[in-house]
Scaffold this active site. Structure first.
Site, PDB file in Angstrom:
ATOM      1  N   LYS A  76       0.870  -1.173   0.054  1.00 38.68           N
ATOM      2  CA  LYS A  76       0.000   0.025   0.054  1.00 38.68           C
ATOM      3  C   LYS A  76       0.863   1.191   0.020  1.00 38.68           C
ATOM      4  O   LYS A  76       2.076   1.226   0.252  1.00 38.68           O
ATOM      5  CB  LYS A  76      -0.886  -0.020   1.239  1.00 38.68           C
ATOM      6  CG  LYS A  76      -1.965  -1.252   1.106  1.00 38.68           C
ATOM      7  CD  LYS A  76      -2.987  -1.160   2.334  1.00 38.68           C
ATOM      8  CE  LYS A  76      -4.033  -2.319   2.051  1.00 38.68           C
ATOM      9  NZ  LYS A  76      -5.036  -2.162   3.204  1.00 38.68           N
ATOM     10  N   TYR A 133     -12.363  -1.855  -3.496  1.00 39.45           N
ATOM     11  CA  TYR A 133     -12.974  -2.177  -1.981  1.00 39.45           C
ATOM     12  C   TYR A 133     -14.406  -1.844  -1.997  1.00 39.45           C
ATOM     13  O   TYR A 133     -15.025  -1.325  -0.996  1.00 39.45           O
ATOM     14  CB  TYR A 133     -12.284  -1.096  -1.160  1.00 39.45           C
ATOM     15  CG  TYR A 133     -11.014  -1.383  -0.896  1.00 39.45           C
ATOM     16  CD1 TYR A 133     -10.520  -2.376  -0.090  1.00 39.45           C
ATOM     17  CD2 TYR A 133      -9.777  -0.552  -1.369  1.00 39.45           C
ATOM     18  CE1 TYR A 133      -9.350  -2.671   0.224  1.00 39.45           C
ATOM     19  CE2 TYR A 133      -8.316  -0.867  -0.938  1.00 39.45           C
ATOM     20  CZ  TYR A 133      -8.056  -1.858  -0.230  1.00 39.45           C
ATOM     21  OH  TYR A 133      -6.930  -2.314   0.322  1.00 39.45           O
ATOM     22  N   ASN A 147      -1.908   0.211   6.805  1.00 45.14           N
ATOM     23  CA  ASN A 147      -1.391  -1.247   7.246  1.00 45.14           C
ATOM     24  C   ASN A 147      -0.476  -1.966   6.164  1.00 45.14           C
ATOM     25  O   ASN A 147      -0.575  -3.047   6.281  1.00 45.14           O
ATOM     26  CB  ASN A 147      -2.722  -1.951   7.676  1.00 45.14           C
ATOM     27  CG  ASN A 147      -3.590  -2.250   6.930  1.00 45.14           C
ATOM     28  OD1 ASN A 147      -3.593  -2.000   5.697  1.00 45.14           O
ATOM     29  ND2 ASN A 147      -4.741  -2.933   7.320  1.00 45.14           N
ATOM     30  N   HIS A 184      -2.341  -5.378   1.483  1.00 41.92           N
ATOM     31  CA  HIS A 184      -3.384  -6.225   1.534  1.00 41.92           C
ATOM     32  C   HIS A 184      -3.135  -7.504   1.062  1.00 41.92           C
ATOM     33  O   HIS A 184      -2.025  -7.911   0.623  1.00 41.92           O
ATOM     34  CB  HIS A 184      -4.599  -5.548   0.078  1.00 41.92           C
ATOM     35  CG  HIS A 184      -5.589  -6.311  -0.255  1.00 41.92           C
ATOM     36  ND1 HIS A 184      -6.544  -5.910   0.365  1.00 41.92           N
ATOM     37  CD2 HIS A 184      -5.528  -7.327  -1.069  1.00 41.92           C
ATOM     38  CE1 HIS A 184      -7.541  -7.023  -0.140  1.00 41.92           C
ATOM     39  NE2 HIS A 184      -6.938  -7.546  -1.085  1.00 41.92           N
ATOM     40  N   GLU A 203      -9.570 -10.344  -7.323  1.00 43.91           N
ATOM     41  CA  GLU A 203      -8.732  -9.365  -7.281  1.00 43.91           C
ATOM     42  C   GLU A 203      -7.506  -9.464  -8.195  1.00 43.91           C
ATOM     43  O   GLU A 203      -6.947  -8.510  -8.973  1.00 43.91           O
ATOM     44  CB  GLU A 203      -8.215  -9.403  -5.920  1.00 43.91           C
ATOM     45  CG  GLU A 203      -9.216  -8.880  -4.908  1.00 43.91           C
ATOM     46  CD  GLU A 203      -9.115  -9.011  -3.393  1.00 43.91           C
ATOM     47  OE1 GLU A 203      -9.599  -8.675  -2.624  1.00 43.91           O
ATOM     48  OE2 GLU A 203      -7.889  -9.700  -3.028  1.00 43.91           O
TER      49      GLU A 203
HETATM   50  P1  IDP Z   1      -8.175  -6.688   5.733  1.00 37.75           P
HETATM   51  O1  IDP Z   1      -7.106  -5.662   4.851  1.00 37.75           O
HETATM   52  O2  IDP Z   1      -7.315  -7.225   6.870  1.00 37.75           O
HETATM   53  O3  IDP Z   1      -8.705  -7.592   4.933  1.00 37.75           O
HETATM   54  P2  IDP Z   1     -10.556  -5.065   5.763  1.00 37.75           P
HETATM   55  O4  IDP Z   1     -11.594  -5.244   6.917  1.00 37.75           O
HETATM   56  O5  IDP Z   1     -10.898  -5.895   4.455  1.00 37.75           O
HETATM   57  O6  IDP Z   1      -9.543  -5.565   6.301  1.00 37.75           O
HETATM   58  O7  IDP Z   1     -10.583  -3.669   5.463  1.00 37.75           O
HETATM   59  C1  IDP Z   1      -9.838  -3.278   4.336  1.00 37.75           C
HETATM   60  C2  IDP Z   1      -9.066  -2.003   4.545  1.00 37.75           C
HETATM   61  O8  IDP Z   1      -9.781  -1.045   4.919  1.00 37.75           O
HETATM   62  C3  IDP Z   1      -7.998  -2.619   5.623  1.00 37.75           C
HETATM   63  O9  IDP Z   1      -6.750  -3.080   5.440  1.00 37.75           O
HETATM   64  C4  IDP Z   1      -7.372  -0.997   6.072  1.00 37.75           C
HETATM   65  O10 IDP Z   1      -6.683  -0.324   5.084  1.00 37.75           O
HETATM   66  C5  IDP Z   1      -9.059  -0.249   5.986  1.00 37.75           C
HETATM   67  N1  IDP Z   1      -9.904  -0.444   7.446  1.00 37.75           N
HETATM   68  C6  IDP Z   1     -10.466  -1.580   7.674  1.00 37.75           C
HETATM   69  N2  IDP Z   1     -10.864  -1.243   9.159  1.00 37.75           N
HETATM   70  C7  IDP Z   1     -10.641   0.087   9.179  1.00 37.75           C
HETATM   71  C8  IDP Z   1     -11.039   0.921  10.298  1.00 37.75           C
HETATM   72  O11 IDP Z   1     -11.703   0.680  11.228  1.00 37.75           O
HETATM   73  N3  IDP Z   1     -10.307   2.284  10.440  1.00 37.75           N
HETATM   74  C9  IDP Z   1      -9.906   2.779   9.206  1.00 37.75           C
HETATM   75  N4  IDP Z   1      -9.456   1.839   8.166  1.00 37.75           N
HETATM   76  C10 IDP Z   1      -9.841   0.725   8.331  1.00 37.75           C
HETATM   77 MG    MG Z   2     -10.214  -7.597   3.396  1.00 41.30          MG
END
Ligand code: IDP
Ligand code: MG
Length: 139
Positions: A11, A51, A114, A117, A128
């Site tokens: 990312k 997304y 984070n 992905h 994807e």
């Molecule tokens: P993942 O990437 O671990 O699968 P997902 O729940 O699919 O997590 O969420 C997609 C992306 O959205 C996350 O990787 C993160 O960048 C962002 N995200 C998820 N939850 C939050 C949140 O509570 N606050 C801000 N960003 C979030």
């Molecule tokens: Mg996810």
């Protein structure tokens, strides 16, 4: 045993901190082969589509802004049990909850920024991968 491929992105937070090499090293050391890879930047429309499952959630607009804020590396990774093993390698969504040694524990700054992905199921890994790569771009 689940399928043989998963999809990842490095990312914008991580590309911006010159962490591409370190993250690819972790991926290869864990036994994943890179079968497709590109360095690119998402448009708003592409990030919203990628997304789409999160549309309507409170973090959606910020997520799209973040994901379009700089370049990403997109890649298809091959390994037995790829989806599950890669989710283990990257760690929990929020780095605070990520296990020691995981990519997010090492390199993520926040739940949003984070670092990487990882697909959450075989079906999404295929969707994807197809979003970024044609059949001719996979080796
Ligand atoms: P993942 O990437 O671990 O699968 P997902 O729940 O699919 O997590 O969420 C997609 C992306 O959205 C996350 O990787 C993160 O960048 C962002 N995200 C998820 N939850 C939050 C949140 O509570 N606050 C801000 N960003 C979030
Ligand atoms: Mg996810």
């Amino acid at each position: 045993m689940t399928g043989k491929i998963t999809f990842t992105m490095i990312k914008p937070d991580a590309t911006g901190k010159n962490l591409i090499g370190a993250i690819l090293e972790k991926i290869n050391t864990a036994g994943f082969k890179i079968v497709a890879m590109k360095y690119t930047q998402l448009s708003k429309a592409q990030a919203e589509e990628f997304y789409g499952v999160h549309q309507g959630k409170p973090f959606f607009n910020d997520l799209v802004s973040f994901m379009t804020s700089g370049p990403i590396v997109a890649a298809v990774l091959s390994k037995d049990n790829a989806v599950e093993d890669y989710r283990k390698l990257i760690g929990a969504t929020n780095p605070v909850n990520a296990a020691d040694g995981t990519i997010r524990k090492l390199y993520a700054e926040s739940v949003q920024c984070n670092a990487v992905h990882g697909s959450d199921a075989d079906e999404t890994a295929k969707i994807e991968s197809d979003f970024f790569f044609s059949g001719l771009e996979r080796f």
